[in-house]
Write an enzyme that holds these catalytic residues in place. Sequence first.
Site, PDB file in Angstrom:
ATOM      1  N   TYR A  53       0.684  -1.114   0.383  1.00  0.00           N
ATOM      2  CA  TYR A  53      -0.055   0.245   0.071  1.00  0.00           C
ATOM      3  C   TYR A  53       1.109   1.624   0.440  1.00  0.00           C
ATOM      4  O   TYR A  53       0.711   2.383  -0.534  1.00  0.00           O
ATOM      5  CB  TYR A  53      -0.644  -0.133   1.548  1.00  0.00           C
ATOM      6  N   SER A  99      -2.767  12.552  10.134  1.00  0.00           N
ATOM      7  CA  SER A  99      -1.926  11.049  10.085  1.00  0.00           C
ATOM      8  C   SER A  99      -0.344  11.370   9.137  1.00  0.00           C
ATOM      9  O   SER A  99      -0.530  12.764   9.893  1.00  0.00           O
ATOM     10  CB  SER A  99      -2.146  10.662   8.442  1.00  0.00           C
ATOM     11  N   GLU A 136       8.883   7.553  19.511  1.00  0.00           N
ATOM     12  CA  GLU A 136       7.572   6.807  20.129  1.00  0.00           C
ATOM     13  C   GLU A 136       7.633   6.000  18.852  1.00  0.00           C
ATOM     14  O   GLU A 136       9.017   5.776  18.233  1.00  0.00           O
ATOM     15  CB  GLU A 136       6.360   7.656  19.750  1.00  0.00           C
ATOM     16  N   LYS A 138       5.390   3.272  16.724  1.00  0.00           N
ATOM     17  CA  LYS A 138       4.574   3.431  15.919  1.00  0.00           C
ATOM     18  C   LYS A 138       3.348   1.374  16.358  1.00  0.00           C
ATOM     19  O   LYS A 138       4.380   1.095  15.952  1.00  0.00           O
ATOM     20  CB  LYS A 138       5.159   3.272  14.828  1.00  0.00           C
ATOM     21  N   ASP A 140       1.187  -0.759  15.977  1.00  0.00           N
ATOM     22  CA  ASP A 140       0.259  -1.463  14.975  1.00  0.00           C
ATOM     23  C   ASP A 140      -1.239  -1.585  14.819  1.00  0.00           C
ATOM     24  O   ASP A 140      -1.285  -2.585  15.355  1.00  0.00           O
ATOM     25  CB  ASP A 140       1.022  -2.437  13.770  1.00  0.00           C
ATOM     26  N   TYR A 256      -0.679   8.592  22.651  1.00  0.00           N
ATOM     27  CA  TYR A 256       0.468   9.161  22.564  1.00  0.00           C
ATOM     28  C   TYR A 256      -0.200  11.385  21.795  1.00  0.00           C
ATOM     29  O   TYR A 256       0.369  11.619  21.454  1.00  0.00           O
ATOM     30  CB  TYR A 256       1.077   8.565  21.162  1.00  0.00           C
ATOM     31  N   LYS A 325       8.328  13.576  16.856  1.00  0.00           N
ATOM     32  CA  LYS A 325       8.039  14.484  17.154  1.00  0.00           C
ATOM     33  C   LYS A 325       8.520  15.603  17.681  1.00  0.00           C
ATOM     34  O   LYS A 325       9.513  14.781  18.279  1.00  0.00           O
ATOM     35  CB  LYS A 325       6.624  14.300  17.947  1.00  0.00           C
ATOM     36  N   LYS A 349       9.280   3.639   9.876  1.00  0.00           N
ATOM     37  CA  LYS A 349       9.674   2.638   9.316  1.00  0.00           C
ATOM     38  C   LYS A 349      10.920   1.125   9.819  1.00  0.00           C
ATOM     39  O   LYS A 349      11.216   2.229   8.986  1.00  0.00           O
ATOM     40  CB  LYS A 349       8.521   2.277   8.805  1.00  0.00           C
ATOM     41  N   CYS A 443       3.293 -41.455  -2.042  1.00  0.00           N
ATOM     42  CA  CYS A 443       4.696 -40.160  -2.085  1.00  0.00           C
ATOM     43  C   CYS A 443       5.293 -39.792  -3.642  1.00  0.00           C
ATOM     44  O   CYS A 443       5.544 -40.196  -4.493  1.00  0.00           O
ATOM     45  CB  CYS A 443       5.370 -41.491  -1.444  1.00  0.00           C
ATOM     46  N   CYS A 446       8.427 -41.934  -3.868  1.00  0.00           N
ATOM     47  CA  CYS A 446       9.401 -43.392  -3.572  1.00  0.00           C
ATOM     48  C   CYS A 446       7.929 -43.688  -4.966  1.00  0.00           C
ATOM     49  O   CYS A 446       7.286 -44.973  -5.599  1.00  0.00           O
ATOM     50  CB  CYS A 446       9.450 -44.095  -3.225  1.00  0.00           C
ATOM     51  N   CYS A 461       4.119 -41.676   3.815  1.00  0.00           N
ATOM     52  CA  CYS A 461       4.561 -42.596   2.962  1.00  0.00           C
ATOM     53  C   CYS A 461       5.109 -44.132   3.505  1.00  0.00           C
ATOM     54  O   CYS A 461       5.683 -44.257   4.653  1.00  0.00           O
ATOM     55  CB  CYS A 461       5.742 -42.133   2.253  1.00  0.00           C
ATOM     56  N   CYS A 467      11.636 -45.597   0.424  1.00  0.00           N
ATOM     57  CA  CYS A 467      11.426 -43.926  -0.304  1.00  0.00           C
ATOM     58  C   CYS A 467      12.968 -43.596  -0.234  1.00  0.00           C
ATOM     59  O   CYS A 467      13.516 -43.562   1.375  1.00  0.00           O
ATOM     60  CB  CYS A 467      10.161 -43.234   0.584  1.00  0.00           C
TER      61      CYS A 467
HETATM   62  S1  IVH Z   1       0.830  10.669  16.002  1.00  0.00           S
HETATM   63  C1  IVH Z   1      -0.468  14.373  14.409  1.00  0.00           C
HETATM   64  N1  IVH Z   1       2.263   8.592  17.040  1.00  0.00           N
HETATM   65  O1  IVH Z   1      -0.281   6.155  12.724  1.00  0.00           O
HETATM   66  C2  IVH Z   1      -0.122  13.312  14.523  1.00  0.00           C
HETATM   67  N2  IVH Z   1       0.568   8.053  15.399  1.00  0.00           N
HETATM   68  O2  IVH Z   1      -0.295   7.886   9.961  1.00  0.00           O
HETATM   69  C3  IVH Z   1      -1.218  12.061  14.280  1.00  0.00           C
HETATM   70  N3  IVH Z   1       0.287   5.647  15.026  1.00  0.00           N
HETATM   71  O3  IVH Z   1      -3.305   5.651  12.550  1.00  0.00           O
HETATM   72  C4  IVH Z   1      -0.672  10.629  15.022  1.00  0.00           C
HETATM   73  N4  IVH Z   1       1.654   5.128  16.448  1.00  0.00           N
HETATM   74  O4  IVH Z   1      -3.071   5.745  14.509  1.00  0.00           O
HETATM   75  C5  IVH Z   1       1.090   9.657  16.397  1.00  0.00           C
HETATM   76  N5  IVH Z   1       3.000   7.080  18.899  1.00  0.00           N
HETATM   77  C6  IVH Z   1       2.556   6.995  17.776  1.00  0.00           C
HETATM   78  C7  IVH Z   1       1.119   6.816  16.695  1.00  0.00           C
HETATM   79  C8  IVH Z   1       0.681   6.758  15.789  1.00  0.00           C
HETATM   80  C9  IVH Z   1       0.831   4.864  15.821  1.00  0.00           C
HETATM   81  C10 IVH Z   1      -0.888   5.764  14.113  1.00  0.00           C
HETATM   82  C11 IVH Z   1      -2.083   6.525  14.537  1.00  0.00           C
HETATM   83  C12 IVH Z   1      -2.020   6.968  12.815  1.00  0.00           C
HETATM   84  C13 IVH Z   1      -1.089   6.380  11.841  1.00  0.00           C
HETATM   85  C14 IVH Z   1      -0.357   7.649  11.732  1.00  0.00           C
END
Ligand code: IVH
Length: 712
Positions: A53, A99, A136, A138, A140, A256, A325, A349, A443, A446, A461, A467
């Site tokens: 994606y 995002s 921080e 990220k 999932d 967060y 951040k 990532k 098999c 053999c 087998c 075999c």
């Molecule tokens: S901050 C303005 N902090 O990542 C910033 N997002 O594209 C708002 N995510 O779906 C997001 N860990 O759910 C922030 N430590 C973290 C995060 C985090 C995971 C996710 C979030 C969002 C995507 C951001």
Amino acid sequence: MNLDLFSDSGQEKADPSGVNQNFLRAKQLHQLLHHHAHCYYTLDAPEVPDAEYDRLFRELQTLEAENPTLKTTDSPTQRVGGEVLPEFQTVRHQVPMLSIRTETDNESSGASAFDARVRRELNLPEDAPDIEYVAELKFDGLAMSLRYEHGILVQAATRGDGEYGEVVTHNIRTIGQIPLQLTATTNSLPEVLEVRGEVYMRRDDFDALNTRQLAKIAEGEKGEKTFVNPRNAAAGAVRQLDSNIAAQRPLSFFAYGLGEVLRWPGHAVPFKNHFDLLQTLRAWGFPVAIQTQCVKGAAGLIGFHELIALERDALPYDIDGVVYKVNDLSLQNQLGFVTREPRWAVAHKFPAQEELTTVQAIDVQVGRTGKLTPVAKLAPVFVGGVTVTNATLHNEDEARRKDVRVGDTVIVRRAGDVIPEVVGVVIDKRVEGAEIFTMPRICPVCGSAALRDEDEADYRCSGGLFCSSQRKQAFLHFAQRRAVEVDGLGEKLIDQLVDSGLVSTLPDLYKIGLTALVQLDRMAEKSAVNILKALEVSKHTTLPRFIYGLGIRHVGEATAKELARHFGTLDGLIEATEEELLQVADVGPIVAQSVRTFFQQAHHQEIVAQLRACGLRWEEGPPAERAPQLLTGKTFVLTGTLPNLSREDAKVMLEAAGAKVAGSVSQKTSYVVAGEEAGSKLEKALALGIPVLDEAGLLALIHDPLKEGAST
Ligand code: IVH
């Protein structure tokens, strides 16, 4: 919908400027991204891995950057997230849920790129001091906005399309980690407070959930399914209309950030930077990941990225990267936003643990005991740090459940040191006429009949040592370190020896001569001499190793030791009746019958006689009394990593002392042995009041069980 992910734009007519081609590709990418965003956000059933994606998204971003006319308002690059499901009440986020931009460079240098960008956008001179960042994880999972009024949770909403979310308060209330009421005194809280964070599912909770789902499916319950990954399971749980179902799917939460905040007491915001905000959230009762760090400059970010890359697989939940951040809130303000993303944050990532590839064939491999294992042969794909070309499909039921077919595009996952697996098939990409996989009834090596016992998952087998595949595996088993140990006799050499017809039974190994050996492919004289030496050395062995090396079904190392001790001599064992075999500690009817059947076969007796004639020898003695079993009747559970002993070593030691080793903690557990990163088993032991030992405590107990609780 049939979406072709890989083909180019399909434009064949002359188009020297490439304008049409770009336009068509952009349209195609719109369709693809809309489709995949719908599957991911709305249906909780992604068809492609995140990495795919992201690639498509970046392709469109680049295309739009180069051709600004393509950047239309309906472009997926201009939208924040998914759609809103009609089943749920919707709510407008007063502060949109944005995002974060994903850094394209997955290496550490991606961190420097972000720092350089921030410095440039702030117009900082080169010699300006380092910028402070919060680093921080990220997570999932899925983003959630929790709204508190006067300290009471009044609403929980998903991100939805970023502007409108779905109200899922009923399900979010089932998450124990989310405070329903804030612990701070109300006069230190703003009247309205939206806390934002990630709802996720721990890996152990996910595994347990899938185990329960499989049991339901096996019992024929309709509409039940297993989940592809923890994030999917979490998203499914959050989107349940019935909160009783959500409650059975254990979720967790990390905070967060903030959304809308109104009326701080005394109009004073009690923090000046993001790190202080996180501390405040923690003080108010929200989980904040302990890995969160305040770091300085590019070097600090790189250090964090490298540290977390190492820790990633040991975390009890999935992360797909880290987030940086800018710490200072006024600098954040100054940097502002571009369309859907803040300029003060970036997601960095890790290389993907899931990728797409195609199935070129499904081979069926034959193991030492004749077990047939279907293995997907994959177009080579780089995933989780290695190039993967094979993934086991385990057995017929598993292959059917996943319905993997030759030609299919599949999602392959490799996390940590776990063997690669096919997570699922991209059904949209299935080629017409792809045939359902069926296990062969003969098999593939053999040609003997392949049989499946009613209560077994595996086909076997029936050719036995006729075999060649079983024979090869038998040689490998015999020559391994824990059996008769022939140094240097590995898979490649055994393949050559068997395929060339030089050896067909174990004794043949000891009859090969130097002339024959050096004629094999890539066999230098020196290596050949070494192999012959190793064969010579292997002749002096021990009775338990020899018994184990014969590869009798159900006779593992520990049983081989018991048999050797009980009978003292090989002939004693060969002649033993089933009743006599049942006298041996830990030997039940299945093992007894297997041993008996093995030695009843004339060709097995012949092989043993020939091996002896070749000079294989070991010490024999009178049957020995069983050593006092110090830990008989005690059940142990091992969890975490011990400093010196591997889990297998600890198990062997415990079993040798008469103890049982179990997989899960219950009232019946006598001790839990816990090492580093022990997880839920340790928690359960503590909750049930079961004594916990460390490695030293375990060793003390094995050597002197009277010193109970040596280190509890
Ligand atoms: S901050 C303005 N902090 O990542 C910033 N997002 O594209 C708002 N995510 O779906 C997001 N860990 O759910 C922030 N430590 C973290 C995060 C985090 C995971 C996710 C979030 C969002 C995507 C951001």
